[in-house]
Structures are given as structure tokens and as C-alpha cells.
Design a protein around this motif. Sequence first.
Motif, mmCIF file in Angstrom:
data_model
loop_
_atom_site.group_PDB
_atom_site.id
_atom_site.type_symbol
_atom_site.label_atom_id
_atom_site.label_comp_id
_atom_site.label_asym_id
_atom_site.label_seq_id
_atom_site.Cartn_x
_atom_site.Cartn_y
_atom_site.Cartn_z
ATOM 1 N N SER A 1 0.825 -1.210 0.000
ATOM 2 C CA SER A 1 0.000 0.000 0.000
ATOM 3 C C SER A 1 0.859 1.260 0.000
ATOM 4 O O SER A 1 0.598 2.207 -0.753
ATOM 5 N N THR A 2 1.889 1.277 0.842
ATOM 6 C CA THR A 2 2.718 2.476 0.920
ATOM 7 C C THR A 2 3.544 2.665 -0.357
ATOM 8 O O THR A 2 3.735 3.793 -0.807
ATOM 9 N N PHE A 3 4.026 1.562 -0.920
ATOM 10 C CA PHE A 3 4.783 1.687 -2.177
ATOM 11 C C PHE A 3 3.894 2.214 -3.294
ATOM 12 O O PHE A 3 4.273 3.130 -4.033
ATOM 13 N N GLN A 4 2.701 1.644 -3.429
ATOM 14 C CA GLN A 4 1.782 2.086 -4.478
ATOM 15 C C GLN A 4 1.401 3.545 -4.306
ATOM 16 O O GLN A 4 1.367 4.313 -5.280
ATOM 17 N N GLN A 5 1.129 3.972 -3.077
ATOM 18 C CA GLN A 5 0.736 5.353 -2.851
ATOM 19 C C GLN A 5 1.905 6.300 -3.086
ATOM 20 O O GLN A 5 1.728 7.415 -3.591
ATOM 21 N N THR A 6 3.109 5.869 -2.731
ATOM 22 C CA THR A 6 4.287 6.712 -2.939
ATOM 23 C C THR A 6 4.533 6.960 -4.420
ATOM 24 O O THR A 6 4.738 8.103 -4.847
ATOM 25 N N VAL A 7 4.530 5.891 -5.213
ATOM 26 C CA VAL A 7 4.787 6.073 -6.635
ATOM 27 C C VAL A 7 3.636 6.817 -7.312
ATOM 28 O O VAL A 7 3.843 7.591 -8.251
ATOM 29 N N TYR A 8 2.403 6.624 -6.815
ATOM 30 C CA TYR A 8 1.270 7.372 -7.371
ATOM 31 C C TYR A 8 1.454 8.860 -7.117
ATOM 32 O O TYR A 8 1.248 9.693 -8.012
ATOM 33 N N TYR A 9 1.839 9.210 -5.903
ATOM 34 C CA TYR A 9 2.039 10.616 -5.549
ATOM 35 C C TYR A 9 3.140 11.233 -6.411
ATOM 36 O O TYR A 9 2.989 12.348 -6.935
ATOM 37 N N LEU A 10 4.255 10.518 -6.571
ATOM 38 C CA LEU A 10 5.379 11.059 -7.338
ATOM 39 C C LEU A 10 5.070 11.143 -8.832
ATOM 40 O O LEU A 10 5.441 12.112 -9.495
ATOM 41 N N THR A 11 4.395 10.113 -9.374
ATOM 42 C CA THR A 11 4.068 10.171 -10.802
ATOM 43 C C THR A 11 3.043 11.266 -11.091
ATOM 44 O O THR A 11 3.052 11.859 -12.172
ATOM 45 N N LYS A 12 2.177 11.560 -10.121
ATOM 46 C CA LYS A 12 1.216 12.646 -10.303
ATOM 47 C C LYS A 12 1.943 13.988 -10.410
ATOM 48 O O LYS A 12 1.579 14.844 -11.210
ATOM 49 N N ARG A 13 2.979 14.157 -9.626
ATOM 50 C CA ARG A 13 3.771 15.391 -9.702
ATOM 51 C C ARG A 13 4.579 15.428 -11.001
ATOM 52 O O ARG A 13 4.723 16.480 -11.624
ATOM 53 N N LEU A 14 5.113 14.276 -11.406
ATOM 54 C CA LEU A 14 5.878 14.229 -12.650
ATOM 55 C C LEU A 14 4.990 14.493 -13.865
ATOM 56 O O LEU A 14 5.442 15.076 -14.855
ATOM 57 N N TYR A 15 3.746 14.056 -13.790
ATOM 58 C CA TYR A 15 2.810 14.256 -14.908
ATOM 59 C C TYR A 15 2.700 15.730 -15.274
ATOM 60 O O TYR A 15 2.529 16.072 -16.454
ATOM 61 N N SER B 1 14.086 9.407 0.553
ATOM 62 C CA SER B 1 14.263 7.963 0.704
ATOM 63 C C SER B 1 15.502 7.644 1.537
ATOM 64 O O SER B 1 15.469 6.790 2.428
ATOM 65 N N ARG B 2 16.582 8.351 1.251
ATOM 66 C CA ARG B 2 17.811 8.097 1.999
ATOM 67 C C ARG B 2 17.704 8.619 3.423
ATOM 68 O O ARG B 2 18.230 8.009 4.359
ATOM 69 N N GLY B 3 17.018 9.745 3.598
ATOM 70 C CA GLY B 3 16.842 10.283 4.937
ATOM 71 C C GLY B 3 16.029 9.375 5.828
ATOM 72 O O GLY B 3 16.262 9.300 7.037
ATOM 73 N N CYS B 4 15.070 8.659 5.242
ATOM 74 C CA CYS B 4 14.250 7.710 5.997
ATOM 75 C C CYS B 4 14.878 6.321 6.040
ATOM 76 O O CYS B 4 14.271 5.387 6.568
ATOM 77 N N ARG B 5 16.043 6.181 5.448
ATOM 78 C CA ARG B 5 16.794 4.920 5.447
ATOM 79 C C ARG B 5 15.986 3.793 4.809
ATOM 80 O O ARG B 5 15.936 2.661 5.306
ATOM 81 N N LEU B 6 15.343 4.130 3.704
ATOM 82 C CA LEU B 6 14.624 3.118 2.940
ATOM 83 C C LEU B 6 15.622 2.131 2.350
ATOM 84 O O LEU B 6 16.706 2.518 1.913
ATOM 85 N N HIS B 7 15.248 0.870 2.324
ATOM 86 C CA HIS B 7 16.150 -0.172 1.809
ATOM 87 C C HIS B 7 16.586 0.188 0.385
ATOM 88 O O HIS B 7 15.766 0.583 -0.445
ATOM 89 N N PRO B 8 17.892 0.060 0.079
ATOM 90 C CA PRO B 8 18.391 0.431 -1.254
ATOM 91 C C PRO B 8 17.652 -0.252 -2.402
ATOM 92 O O PRO B 8 17.447 0.359 -3.452
ATOM 93 N N LEU C 1 14.512 -1.010 -2.496
ATOM 94 C CA LEU C 1 13.238 -0.328 -2.680
ATOM 95 C C LEU C 1 13.440 1.061 -3.270
ATOM 96 O O LEU C 1 12.598 1.543 -4.024
ATOM 97 N N VAL C 2 14.557 1.709 -2.927
ATOM 98 C CA VAL C 2 14.878 2.994 -3.566
ATOM 99 C C VAL C 2 15.045 2.787 -5.068
ATOM 100 O O VAL C 2 14.492 3.525 -5.884
#
Length: 366
Positions: free
Chosen positions: A90-104, A149-156, A158-159
Motif C-alpha cells: 500500500s505504501t509503495f503504491q501510494q508513494t509512486v502514485y504521488y510522485l508520478t502525479k507530480r511528474l505528470y 528515501s535516503r533520509g528515511c533509510r529506505l532499503h536500497p 526499494l529505492v
Amino acid sequence: MVLQEKIKEIGDRQPENDGDPPAQGPGVLGPDLRPLTLWLANATELLNLAQARVLELEKELELEGPCPELSGDLETCDEAMAVLDEVIMSTFQQTVYYLTKRLYATLPALLEANPFAAPLEAGAGPEPLRVPDGVSPTLGVFQSALELSRGCRLHPDLVSQTFGYLFFFCNASLFNSLMERGGALFQWGRAVRLRTTLDLVLDSVAAMGLGDVAAEFFQKLSAASNLLCTPRACLSKMTWSRLRAEFPALSPAQLHHILSHYQLGGGQAPPPAWSPPPEEREQVTAGDIFESFSEHPPLLLPSRGFLLRAGGGAEDAGGGAEDKGGVPEEEGGLLQALSRVRRLLWDLEHDEVPANQRGLPWDGAA
């Protein structure tokens, strides 16, 4: 569920249509994405610990035989893993949705950018760069997402996969826009501008350490821009078979569409040598010229390289967790991690501090 409420809250704050490119920077993405990124990072670490515990329980059951307590623990761990898996997805899907919406909102400017008219700016390398205004917002999204992503120490892993999805989206969006618009974009002068702009983007993300990921997912747009910026004198002498061999990333339908709409200048018609042979004409007429957004890369959970280790706490903690109060080391490390996540969830639910100012859940673990 707190996660679902947080996702809904973020979605409610997003406009249906973004007209102008949004402001960029870590401070802009942080308030919305930081809680989700922390959820994603922590759930991934905890899932790894839970999986390790399941393996231990299964080994104990094999050695000791049927045991109600062990079976109950195993069932609890299975339920926890199912919840964590749902949180990660859920968090991965929402994250990429949020970012792709901004990129759009930022991507259309890349097709119009003129890097040769942009002022020189200092870059990461020895040579100054020309960064068109239309390119900066897209690079800003990439840079902000990476810093978060790096500040939250997300697994490389997943980054890397997050950016793989973003680059997949950018490639498909820009390629489809290019194919749909055609016209002036299908001629040498504009193609050189596009190729130079794309190189600027690829060089910038390579400086962020994402060059290999970008090269993999920008193949289609790179092939189209390489074809279009081939000198006209050379291109007009090439045959269909040679073009297919030199630009394999383009399907027969996509290659034929570009060639049939390419502007050679002087009112010249496409050369007969550009026509596909009879055996490929069905592929040309029946094939889709656009890229599908549904063929995105799947999310693959990492299997190594975690910060938290069973029986040891954080990777950079300088050793295993101490045995306190009779709690075994492996259980103590898991309980400490759960305690930090519980504190994070409490903060998120009660909004005690702004989302972009909350500490990492393992702050102080070292």
C-alpha cells in the motif's frame, strides 16, 4: 487503520489536475511522503525479522514435534507478515502514485525544452551545464524523492525499484506524447534538442547514483530520439532491415509510424527502402504505437542488506542487542523495533509534531 487514513488524507490534499508544475524541494515532498516512506522502510525491516522468526519456529517444531505454544506463535507471525506485506504494498503504491502525479505536470516541458538556449550553470562535473527551465522541475522531483528515501533509510532495493517505476512512467509518458504529437518533433532539428535534453536528464540521475536504472527504463525514448536525430542524408539511405537492426527497442509499428511521419524537408516523401517487407506488414498495421502503463515492473521485496538483524538490532549499532530483563537477544531486538514503530504510529495518529519534523523510528538505537 492508521495507514489507510493517512493515505486518504494525502489523497484528499492532492488536486485532481495539476496545471502548473508544482514547487520542488525536500520540504515540499516531505510533509506528505515522509510518513509513507517511514512506514515502507519500517515495515520492510520488520517483515524480514518476522520471516526470520518464522524460520526459527518451523525448525523448533521439526525438532520438538507438535507444540500448541509454538504453533500459536507461528500463526501469530504469519498474521503479522500478512499485515506487513499489505502495508508495504500500500505504501509503495501510494508513494509512486504521488510522485508520478507530480511528474505528470512537469514532463510535457521536456519535449519543448531548448538546452542550447539555456544559461550555463555549474554542474557536478568540471564542465558547466545548460539546464533549461523546463527540465529543472522534473529533476527536482527526482532529487527530492532520493533525499527523502535516503533520509528515511529506505532499503536500497526499494529505492532502486521506486525510481525504476518513476523512470518507467517518464519513458512511457514522454514516448507516447512524442508519438501522438509528431509533426515538428519528427524532424532533425527538434530531435537534436530532445536528445540533448534527455542526455541532460540521464547525466543528472547518473550523478545521483541511478544511471543504470535510468538507462534500463529509458530505452524506448532513447531509441526514438536517436532515430530522429540521425542526419537526414544518412537516414534517407538506410533500409527497413537496417533500421530494425539498429533500433531494436522500437516495435515494427512504432518504427513505421516515425518513418512515415518523418519530415525529410523539401517536400520529400519517405524513401521506398523504408517500407516494411510483406512478412512484417501485419505487425506494422496491427501493432500499437503507444507504450502501455500497465506493464510496469513488479515490486520485489529485498532479501538481504537490512538495517535490523535478528538477534542484533540495527546494522550500525556496533553489536548485538543486550539481554535485559531476561528477554532473549533476538526477541529484545524485535521488541525494541516494534516499540519504535508503535511510537511513530502514535505520533502519526495524534499529530503531535509536523510530519516533516518527526525523527526516524530508530533514532537513538545506536
